[in-house]
Design a protein around this motif. Structure first.
Motif, PDB file in Angstrom:
ATOM      1  N   GLU A  97     -39.764  10.519  43.105  1.00  0.00           N
ATOM      2  CA  GLU A  97     -39.538   9.080  42.999  1.00  0.00           C
ATOM      3  C   GLU A  97     -40.136   8.330  44.176  1.00  0.00           C
ATOM      4  O   GLU A  97     -40.911   7.380  44.008  1.00  0.00           O
ATOM      5  N   MET A  98     -39.793   8.742  45.378  1.00  0.00           N
ATOM      6  CA  MET A  98     -40.211   8.013  46.567  1.00  0.00           C
ATOM      7  C   MET A  98     -41.681   8.269  46.920  1.00  0.00           C
ATOM      8  O   MET A  98     -42.360   7.396  47.449  1.00  0.00           O
TER       9      MET A  98
ATOM     10  N   LEU B  69     -50.084   7.495  41.032  1.00  0.00           N
ATOM     11  CA  LEU B  69     -50.650   6.155  41.124  1.00  0.00           C
ATOM     12  C   LEU B  69     -52.172   6.233  41.190  1.00  0.00           C
ATOM     13  O   LEU B  69     -52.727   7.224  41.681  1.00  0.00           O
ATOM     14  N   PRO B  70     -52.861   5.192  40.735  1.00  0.00           N
ATOM     15  CA  PRO B  70     -54.326   5.217  40.766  1.00  0.00           C
ATOM     16  C   PRO B  70     -54.858   5.152  42.192  1.00  0.00           C
ATOM     17  O   PRO B  70     -54.210   4.608  43.094  1.00  0.00           O
ATOM     18  N   SER B  71     -56.027   5.688  42.392  1.00  0.00           N
ATOM     19  CA  SER B  71     -56.660   5.673  43.709  1.00  0.00           C
ATOM     20  C   SER B  71     -56.855   4.238  44.185  1.00  0.00           C
ATOM     21  O   SER B  71     -57.280   3.366  43.423  1.00  0.00           O
ATOM     22  N   GLY B  72     -56.508   3.984  45.432  1.00  0.00           N
ATOM     23  CA  GLY B  72     -56.683   2.661  46.002  1.00  0.00           C
ATOM     24  C   GLY B  72     -55.480   1.748  45.886  1.00  0.00           C
ATOM     25  O   GLY B  72     -55.463   0.668  46.482  1.00  0.00           O
TER      26      GLY B  72
ATOM     27  N   GLY C 152     -49.710  -1.096  46.879  1.00  0.00           N
ATOM     28  CA  GLY C 152     -48.432  -1.773  46.739  1.00  0.00           C
ATOM     29  C   GLY C 152     -47.254  -0.827  46.861  1.00  0.00           C
ATOM     30  O   GLY C 152     -47.398   0.354  47.204  1.00  0.00           O
ATOM     31  N   VAL C 153     -46.066  -1.354  46.570  1.00  0.00           N
ATOM     32  CA  VAL C 153     -44.836  -0.561  46.604  1.00  0.00           C
ATOM     33  C   VAL C 153     -44.486  -0.151  45.174  1.00  0.00           C
ATOM     34  O   VAL C 153     -44.415  -0.983  44.272  1.00  0.00           O
ATOM     35  N   SER C 154     -44.279   1.138  44.971  1.00  0.00           N
ATOM     36  CA  SER C 154     -43.968   1.630  43.635  1.00  0.00           C
ATOM     37  C   SER C 154     -43.190   2.927  43.745  1.00  0.00           C
ATOM     38  O   SER C 154     -43.369   3.698  44.702  1.00  0.00           O
ATOM     39  N   THR C 155     -42.330   3.172  42.763  1.00  0.00           N
ATOM     40  CA  THR C 155     -41.601   4.436  42.690  1.00  0.00           C
ATOM     41  C   THR C 155     -41.720   4.977  41.262  1.00  0.00           C
ATOM     42  O   THR C 155     -41.654   4.218  40.294  1.00  0.00           O
ATOM     43  N   SER C 156     -41.893   6.270  41.158  1.00  0.00           N
ATOM     44  CA  SER C 156     -42.036   6.891  39.839  1.00  0.00           C
ATOM     45  C   SER C 156     -40.665   7.210  39.256  1.00  0.00           C
ATOM     46  O   SER C 156     -39.694   7.416  39.990  1.00  0.00           O
TER      47      SER C 156
ATOM     48  N   VAL D  56     -46.246   9.626  33.034  1.00  0.00           N
ATOM     49  CA  VAL D  56     -45.314   9.261  34.107  1.00  0.00           C
ATOM     50  C   VAL D  56     -45.177   7.750  34.137  1.00  0.00           C
ATOM     51  O   VAL D  56     -46.175   7.017  33.985  1.00  0.00           O
ATOM     52  N   SER D  57     -43.945   7.255  34.336  1.00  0.00           N
ATOM     53  CA  SER D  57     -43.737   5.813  34.500  1.00  0.00           C
ATOM     54  C   SER D  57     -43.663   5.464  35.977  1.00  0.00           C
ATOM     55  O   SER D  57     -43.056   6.182  36.775  1.00  0.00           O
ATOM     56  N   ASN D  58     -44.300   4.341  36.331  1.00  0.00           N
ATOM     57  CA  ASN D  58     -44.355   3.861  37.709  1.00  0.00           C
ATOM     58  C   ASN D  58     -43.735   2.475  37.811  1.00  0.00           C
ATOM     59  O   ASN D  58     -44.222   1.523  37.197  1.00  0.00           O
ATOM     60  N   ARG D  59     -42.657   2.356  38.588  1.00  0.00           N
ATOM     61  CA  ARG D  59     -41.948   1.100  38.769  1.00  0.00           C
ATOM     62  C   ARG D  59     -42.470   0.404  40.024  1.00  0.00           C
ATOM     63  O   ARG D  59     -42.470   0.976  41.105  1.00  0.00           O
ATOM     64  N   GLY D  60     -42.870  -0.833  39.886  1.00  0.00           N
ATOM     65  CA  GLY D  60     -43.533  -1.558  40.969  1.00  0.00           C
ATOM     66  C   GLY D  60     -44.989  -1.736  40.594  1.00  0.00           C
ATOM     67  O   GLY D  60     -45.493  -2.862  40.505  1.00  0.00           O
ATOM     68  N   ARG D  61     -45.673  -0.643  40.360  1.00  0.00           N
ATOM     69  CA  ARG D  61     -46.987  -0.684  39.723  1.00  0.00           C
ATOM     70  C   ARG D  61     -46.841  -1.153  38.277  1.00  0.00           C
ATOM     71  O   ARG D  61     -47.758  -1.741  37.710  1.00  0.00           O
TER      72      ARG D  61
END
Length: 374
Positions: free
Chosen positions: A235-236, A261-264, A267-271, A285-290
Motif C-alpha cells: 500500500e505505502m 505506478l507509471p514511470s515518472g 504525486g502521492v498515491s497508495t495501492s 492493481v488499483s492506485n488511490r491518489g493516481r
C-alpha cells in the motif's frame, strides 16, 4: 476451405457464447465503507453481453459492510463490518436479497478482510486496527460457528504514524489449503501459518515470516491460477512483489519487485487491490491518489510482470474491483467520488477501456458479481 470452416465454427461459437451471456441473469452486490440510516448492501443488474450496469439500489441496511465474499455456491455471503464484527447472510438465489443469519465479534478493531478456506468450512478474518487474525467455523446452515484460531501480532516498523503497531490487512489460504498467508502493513511482513482444515487451527510455519522493504506496507496477496506464483501489493510503497510459492514447505522466494505506478509519476498515491485475471495472462492493481488501474502482462514461463497500461479509474480513490464471470469486464469502485465504473477487457492484450458512464453508490467498496437463477 479449412480457414473458412474455422471461421464459420469460430463465429458459431462466438454467437453461442453471446447467447449464453445474454441468457445469464447477473447481479452485482456492493458493500460500503459508510454506516448509519439508509446505507448498507446495494444491488444492481449487470448485462454480461453489453457491460451495462444499472443504478444500484439499497437492499439491506448494515453497518459499513465494506469487504465481503460469497461462498462458491453463492448461497451465503460473509462480511466484516465496523467497528469489530463479522456477519453471515443467506442469499436468495433468484433476487440476490439477503437475510442475516448471525454475527460474531471479529476479535479486534476495524476488520478489513474476510476470506474462506477451500472447503468453505471456515471463515478467516484480518483485524486491521487490532493487528490480529482469527478463524471461525461455519455451520451447515451457513451461519458462523465457534472461533477456532486467534493470533495477535506485535511490534512495529519504520513509519512512526502508519506503522506504530501491527496492522493485519489481509488473510487467505494458499491453493493447497494447507497454509494461510497474512499481509501485515504495520510490521512490513507476510506471515505464513500452517492451517488444519479439519480443526481450523493455525500454527506458525517455518519460517514464520517473510520481510518486505521497510516502509512499504504490505496489503493484499493473490495467487496465479497455476498455484505456484504469488503477487503481493504494498500500500505505502505502491509496488508489487512477485514470489515463487512452494506449496510443500510454505515458503516465498522473491523473484521481482515492480512499481504499480507509471514511470515518472511524482504525486502521492497508495495501492489497494490486486487481482490476476482468470486466464492467468494479466494482473491488475488499483492506485488511490493516481486514481488509476494499472494493467500488467504476466510472462507465461517466468511469471514476471511488465506494465502495459495505466488507465484512469473513472473516479476518485479506487479501492476494490472484480471480474465478471465471463472475464470480459472489470468493475471498480471509486470510494471518494461515490461511483462505480465498468471497463471492457481486451482478451488478447488485457487492456481496459471504459464501458458506459459511472453509476452512483455511496462510499462504494467491494463489488461482487452474483449469478441469479430465474
Amino acid at each position: 476451405m479449412l480457414t473458412l470452416a474455422f471461421r464459420i465454427t469460430a463465429g458459431m461459437m462466438a454467437l453461442s457464447l453471446g447467447l449464453v451471456a445474454r441468457a445469464q441473469e447477473m447481479a452485482v452486490i456492493f458493500g460500503t465503507h459508510s454506516g448509519g440510516p439508509g446505507v448498507g448492501f446495494s444491488i444492481a443488474n449487470f448485462d454480461t453481453a453489453s457491460g451495462h450496469l444499472t443504478d444500484p439500489q439499497l437492499i439491506m441496511q448494515a453497518e459499513a459492510p465494506a469487504y465481503f465474499v460469497f461462498d462458491p455456491s453463492h448461497r451465503f455471503l460473509y462480511t466484516c463490518g465496523s467497528p469489530a464484527f463479522i456477519a453471515a447472510y443467506a442469499v436468495d438465489p433468484s433476487t440476490g436479497h439477503l437475510t442475516l443469519l448471525n454475527q460474531k465479534p471479529s476479535g479486534g478493531g476495524d476488520p478489513s478482510y474476510i476470506s474462506l478456506d477451500k472447503t468453505s468450512r471456515f471463515a478467516l478474518v484480518a483485524n486491521y486496527q487490532g493487528g490480529n487474525i482469527a478463524v471461525y467455523a461455519l455451520r451447515p446452515d451457513g451461519s458462523l460457528g465457534e472461533r477456532t484460531a486467534f493470533v495477535q501480532h506485535t511490534g512495529h516498523s519504520v513509519d512512526p504514524i502508519r506503522q506504530k503497531h501491527a496492522f493485519a490487512h489481509s488473510i487467505l489460504v494458499d491453493p493447497s489449503n494447507r497454509f494461510v498467508l497474512v499481509a501485515d502493513l504495520g510490521l512490513d511482513q507476510v506471515f505464513v501459518y500452517r492451517f488444519d482444515a479439519t480443526t481450523g487451527s493455525l500454527t506458525p510455519s517455518n519460517p514464520a515470516t517473510f520481510k518486505v522493504p521497510p516502509g512499504s506496507g504490505p496489503r493484499h496477496i493473490t495467487f496465479h491460477p497455476n498455484g505456484e506464483w504469488a503477487y503481493l501489493v504494498t500500500e505505502m510503497g505502491s509496488s508489487i512483489l512477485f514470489y515463487k510459492w512452494n506449496a510443500r514447505h510454505g515458503t516465498l522466494t522473491e523473484k521481482q519487485q515492480i512499481s504499480a505506478l507509471p514511470s515518472g509519476f511524482t504525486g502521492v498515491s497508495t495501492s489497494a487491490e490486486i487481482r490476476v485475471h482468470p486466464n492467468g495472462r494479466f494482473l491488475y492493481v488499483s492506485n488511490r491518489g493516481r486514481d488509476s488501474i494499472a494493467v500488467f502482462s504476466i510472462d507465461p514461463h517466468s511469471g514476471r510482470l511488465s506494465i502495459v497500461q495505466d488507465v484512469p479509474s473513472g473516479g476518485k480513490t479506487p479501492r476494490n474491483f472484480d471480474f465478471d464471470p465471463t472475464g470480459r469486464w472489470l468493475l471498480v469502485t471509486n470510494h471518494d467520488s461515490d461511483t462505480a465504473m465498468v471497463f471492457r477487457i481486451d482478451p488478447q492484450t488485457g487492456l481496459l477501456s471504459p464501458a458506459g458512464t459511472p453509476v452512483q453508490i455511496r462510499r462504494a467498496f467491494s463489488p461482487r458479481f452474483l449469478p441469479l437463477q430465474r
